[in-house]
Design a protein around this motif. Structure first.
Motif, PDB file in Angstrom:
ATOM      1  N   ASN A  18      15.131   0.118  14.356  1.00 49.46           N
ATOM      2  CA  ASN A  18      16.272  -0.014  13.446  1.00 49.46           C
ATOM      3  C   ASN A  18      17.484  -0.535  14.214  1.00 49.46           C
ATOM      4  O   ASN A  18      17.569  -0.403  15.438  1.00 49.46           O
ATOM      5  CB  ASN A  18      16.573   1.299  12.722  1.00 49.46           C
ATOM      6  CG  ASN A  18      16.983   2.424  13.642  1.00 49.46           C
ATOM      7  OD1 ASN A  18      18.001   2.342  14.336  1.00 49.46           O
ATOM      8  ND2 ASN A  18      16.218   3.501  13.662  1.00 49.46           N
ATOM      9  N   ASN A  66      19.904   1.292   7.442  1.00 47.56           N
ATOM     10  CA  ASN A  66      19.882   0.377   8.581  1.00 47.56           C
ATOM     11  C   ASN A  66      18.882  -0.748   8.346  1.00 47.56           C
ATOM     12  O   ASN A  66      17.823  -0.523   7.753  1.00 47.56           O
ATOM     13  CB  ASN A  66      19.472   1.117   9.864  1.00 47.56           C
ATOM     14  CG  ASN A  66      20.597   1.926  10.468  1.00 47.56           C
ATOM     15  OD1 ASN A  66      21.744   1.506  10.442  1.00 47.56           O
ATOM     16  ND2 ASN A  66      20.262   3.084  11.009  1.00 47.56           N
ATOM     17  N   LEU A  75      26.152   2.473  14.904  1.00 45.71           N
ATOM     18  CA  LEU A  75      25.847   1.058  15.042  1.00 45.71           C
ATOM     19  C   LEU A  75      27.020   0.331  15.694  1.00 45.71           C
ATOM     20  O   LEU A  75      28.154   0.400  15.223  1.00 45.71           O
ATOM     21  CB  LEU A  75      25.561   0.472  13.654  1.00 45.71           C
ATOM     22  CG  LEU A  75      25.016  -0.953  13.594  1.00 45.71           C
ATOM     23  CD1 LEU A  75      23.663  -1.035  14.296  1.00 45.71           C
ATOM     24  CD2 LEU A  75      24.877  -1.385  12.134  1.00 45.71           C
ATOM     25  N   PHE A 124      20.416   0.392  14.631  1.00 50.29           N
ATOM     26  CA  PHE A 124      21.215   1.354  15.385  1.00 50.29           C
ATOM     27  C   PHE A 124      20.720   1.496  16.814  1.00 50.29           C
ATOM     28  O   PHE A 124      21.470   1.298  17.769  1.00 50.29           O
ATOM     29  CB  PHE A 124      21.187   2.699  14.659  1.00 50.29           C
ATOM     30  CG  PHE A 124      21.680   3.858  15.478  1.00 50.29           C
ATOM     31  CD1 PHE A 124      22.909   3.820  16.116  1.00 50.29           C
ATOM     32  CD2 PHE A 124      20.911   5.014  15.601  1.00 50.29           C
ATOM     33  CE1 PHE A 124      23.366   4.893  16.870  1.00 50.29           C
ATOM     34  CE2 PHE A 124      21.361   6.094  16.335  1.00 50.29           C
ATOM     35  CZ  PHE A 124      22.583   6.031  16.983  1.00 50.29           C
ATOM     36  N   ASP A 136      29.076   5.341   9.940  1.00 48.14           N
ATOM     37  CA  ASP A 136      27.725   4.802   9.741  1.00 48.14           C
ATOM     38  C   ASP A 136      27.734   3.414   9.114  1.00 48.14           C
ATOM     39  O   ASP A 136      26.917   2.557   9.468  1.00 48.14           O
ATOM     40  CB  ASP A 136      26.894   5.745   8.859  1.00 48.14           C
ATOM     41  CG  ASP A 136      26.361   6.941   9.624  1.00 48.14           C
ATOM     42  OD1 ASP A 136      26.381   6.911  10.875  1.00 48.14           O
ATOM     43  OD2 ASP A 136      25.914   7.903   8.976  1.00 48.14           O
ATOM     44  N   ARG A 162      15.717  -3.411   5.091  1.00 52.21           N
ATOM     45  CA  ARG A 162      16.316  -2.091   5.260  1.00 52.21           C
ATOM     46  C   ARG A 162      15.241  -1.066   5.585  1.00 52.21           C
ATOM     47  O   ARG A 162      14.100  -1.187   5.138  1.00 52.21           O
ATOM     48  CB  ARG A 162      17.069  -1.673   4.005  1.00 52.21           C
ATOM     49  CG  ARG A 162      18.248  -2.557   3.632  1.00 52.21           C
ATOM     50  CD  ARG A 162      19.025  -1.930   2.481  1.00 52.21           C
ATOM     51  NE  ARG A 162      18.144  -1.597   1.359  1.00 52.21           N
ATOM     52  CZ  ARG A 162      18.430  -0.701   0.428  1.00 52.21           C
ATOM     53  NH1 ARG A 162      19.569  -0.018   0.488  1.00 52.21           N
ATOM     54  NH2 ARG A 162      17.606  -0.465  -0.569  1.00 52.21           N
TER      55      ARG A 162
END
Length: 564
Positions: free
Chosen positions: A506, A432, A207, A508, A128, A531
């Protein structure tokens, strides 16, 4: 001696010799005991575990898990076998509650060290925060891409005393595994190879920037490839730890279930026949199934249960004779506590409580649920998408999307009605950042159709939408044609295929994660540096300031309409 007595004596002697002959091979048999844990996800404390098959076969909810409970069970089991091996199948960290995630999951690694974890496969969530952070968490040190979290629980961080394993994660430059493919351990005089692997589709669920330069290869081929090397070192007992899973209708404690389905089945079927045990993870399902003569286990998630596994090994032949297992729910107070682990958990909680208890904003409901109505959208999913849109507006955002997997818990309030820092971090633990990009109307429609590729809608859920963006879909239509023509609208106006829209998400999924490659085609991208957790808390504060606390709104028209 009378003839009859001589006959009985002779028969007894023959029987004794026969008995000795039948027992002689058993002198070469030895039991290797393992305990397996998967998908802990930093759950240091006990939580709710609901299962079917309780009293009278009813659904039962119990309190289960917690490192204190696990430690107590392990201490008792090690009294039975001092050489017991504790192993894992990935996702020990990542997507963790705030008590762990706010400290870069260092408390969880410390707890696993105390539990005596021998080795674990790497999981997708170990990536992550990227490969650099994963290697730091393995080796120790404070040089981290997350300086706001690393080495904040303690001034120093010593790293994991156990090894992360991954036979199928290859550095494309060196052509070598990023992590060890296996670890050889010895128990009761037998060499046992623990071989690790992670799902080959990891790039679709993490990601992209964090795994740049890494190749995730086929799980079965990568595992089989190391067997000759292991055999050359005298190993004949192989245990696969793989972060890939399946699903079954069987109860978590049903022995030798035969209805396992999912990606893990294909992996197991292609493994070398000498492999008799596969410890799996990822799907958060408890099972004890047989696939092509191999035992495949999984122990749910969050430390709610452990798999107790027994390998009976013929030492003379250096092969596994049999494998058996049972899943044991980790209910508190079953075993006498371990004081040092209790003290460690208390320390983690005390260090975290003050920050986690800080109120963020008043809510209009005790709980804002992530449960999706008709499986499509949830109140919390919509709220997070709205928060993303709000943070993206300074960058021109008109539409925002949120992936279901990124919403990890219901948003709750404390006794005074406030959502706290801890509540918010439980919802969005990943950290993220948000991205805003241009996408055409045609690209957005393609993106929506990607929700139903294969069984993705069932396994991952539909994208959650920001206020003002709506569409209809027809489940009776074939894949690729389920979005109803003319139904995709922004504030009641149909999207135009050739027009450009500013979309927020986000980082990702903005990079194509969760198997949404259309996101990666977005142009004029802006990294907001906001964030996700900060976006959520800012939105909750604004709602309270506007005197419309989150969760207080009356029922609204659905943003996603499924045709009947």
């Amino acid at each position: 001696m009378k003839p009859a007595l001589r006959t009985l004596a002779l028969a007894a002697a023959i029987a004794m010799l026969a008995g000795c002959a039948s027992q002689r091979p058993s002198n070469h048999l030895v039991d290797i005991n393992l305990v397996a844990l998967n998908d802990l996800h930093g759950h240091l404390e006990a939580g709710k575990f609901t299962y079917n098959g309780g009293l009278f076969g009813r659904q039962t909810t119990v309190k289960a898990g917690g490192i204190d409970t696990i430690a107590a069970a392990l201490r008792e089991w090690r009294k039975e076998d001092r050489e017991l091996l504790l192993v894992g199948a990935g996702d020990m960290i990542g997507a963790s509650p705030a008590i762990s995630s706010m400290w870069a999951d260092e408390p969880t690694i410390g707890a696993l060290n105390m539990l005596g974890l021998k080795a674990t496969s790497v999981g997708n969530h170990e990536f992550d925060a990227g490969r650099i952070e994963l290697l730091r968490q393995q080796k120790g040190g404070c040089n981290s891409p997350r300086p706001d979290k690393a080495c904040k629980f303690s001034a120093t961080y010593e790293g994991a005393k156990f090894n992360y394993l991954a036979a199928n994660v290859i550095d494309v430059v060196t052509k070598k595994p990023l992590l060890p493919a296996y670890e050889i351990v010895e128990a009761h005089g037998v060499k046992v190879a623990l071989i690790g692997a992670v799902l080959k589709d990891t790039p679709s669920v993490v990601l992209a920037s964090g795994i740049a330069g890494l190749s995730f290869e086929d799980e079965a081929q990568s595992i089989n490839r190391v067997l000759p090397e292991l055999r050359a070192q005298g190993v004949g007992v192989f245990v696969v730890l793989v972060h890939q899973g399946g699903r079954t209708e069987s109860a978590f404690d049903k022995q030798d279930c035969s209805d396992l389905q999912g990606e893990i089945v294909d992996v197991v079927k292609r493994l070398d026949p000498a492999i008799r045990l596969v410890v799996s993870g990822h799907s958060h399902k408890g099972y004890l199934c047989r696939v092509d003569g191999k035992l495949v286990t999984q122990a749910e998630m969050g430390g709610h249960m452990l798999s107790r596994i027994k390998l009976t090994v013929d030492k003379a032949a250096n092969t596994v004779r049999s494998v058996s297992a049972r899943n044991v729910v980790m209910q508190p107070n079953w075993y006498r506590s371990v004081p040092e682990v209790d003290a460690y958990l208390k320390k983690v909680k005390q260090r975290s409580e003050q920050e986690l208890a800080r109120p963020v904003a008043r809510l209009g409901a005790a709980i804002i649920s992530r449960e999706r109505h008709d499986g499509d959208e949830s109140a919390l999913g919509n709220l997070v998408a709205d928060a993303t849109l709000l943070s993206g507006r300074p960058f021109g955002a008109q539409i925002a999307f949120m992936n279901v997997g990124g919403v990890r818990a219901n948003l709750e309030s404390n006794a005074a009605g406030f959502a706290t820092v801890g509540h918010a971090q439980a919802v969005q633990p990943f950290g993220n950042t948000l991205t805003v990009m241009n996408m055409t109307g045609a690209q957005i429609k393609t993106l929506l159709e990607q929700q139903w590729v294969g069984d993705k809608a069932q396994s991952r859920g539909l994208l959650q939408l920001s206020e003002g963006f709506t569409y209809q879909w027809d489940p009776k239509q074939p894949e690729g044609s389920r979005v109803v023509a003319g139904s995709v609208m922004l504030h009641g106006v149909p999207l135009e295929d050739g027009a450009s829209y500013r979309v927020a998400a986000n980082a990702f999924i903005a990079a194509g994660g969760d198997a949404f490659p259309e996101f990666a085609k977005g142009t004029n991208r802006a990294n907001t540096a906001v964030r996700d957790i900060d976006s959520l808390t800012a939105y909750l504060i604004k709602c309270e300031q506007d005197r419309k606390p989150a969760g207080s709104a009356t029922a609204q028209e659905p943003r996603i309409q499924r045709l009947k």
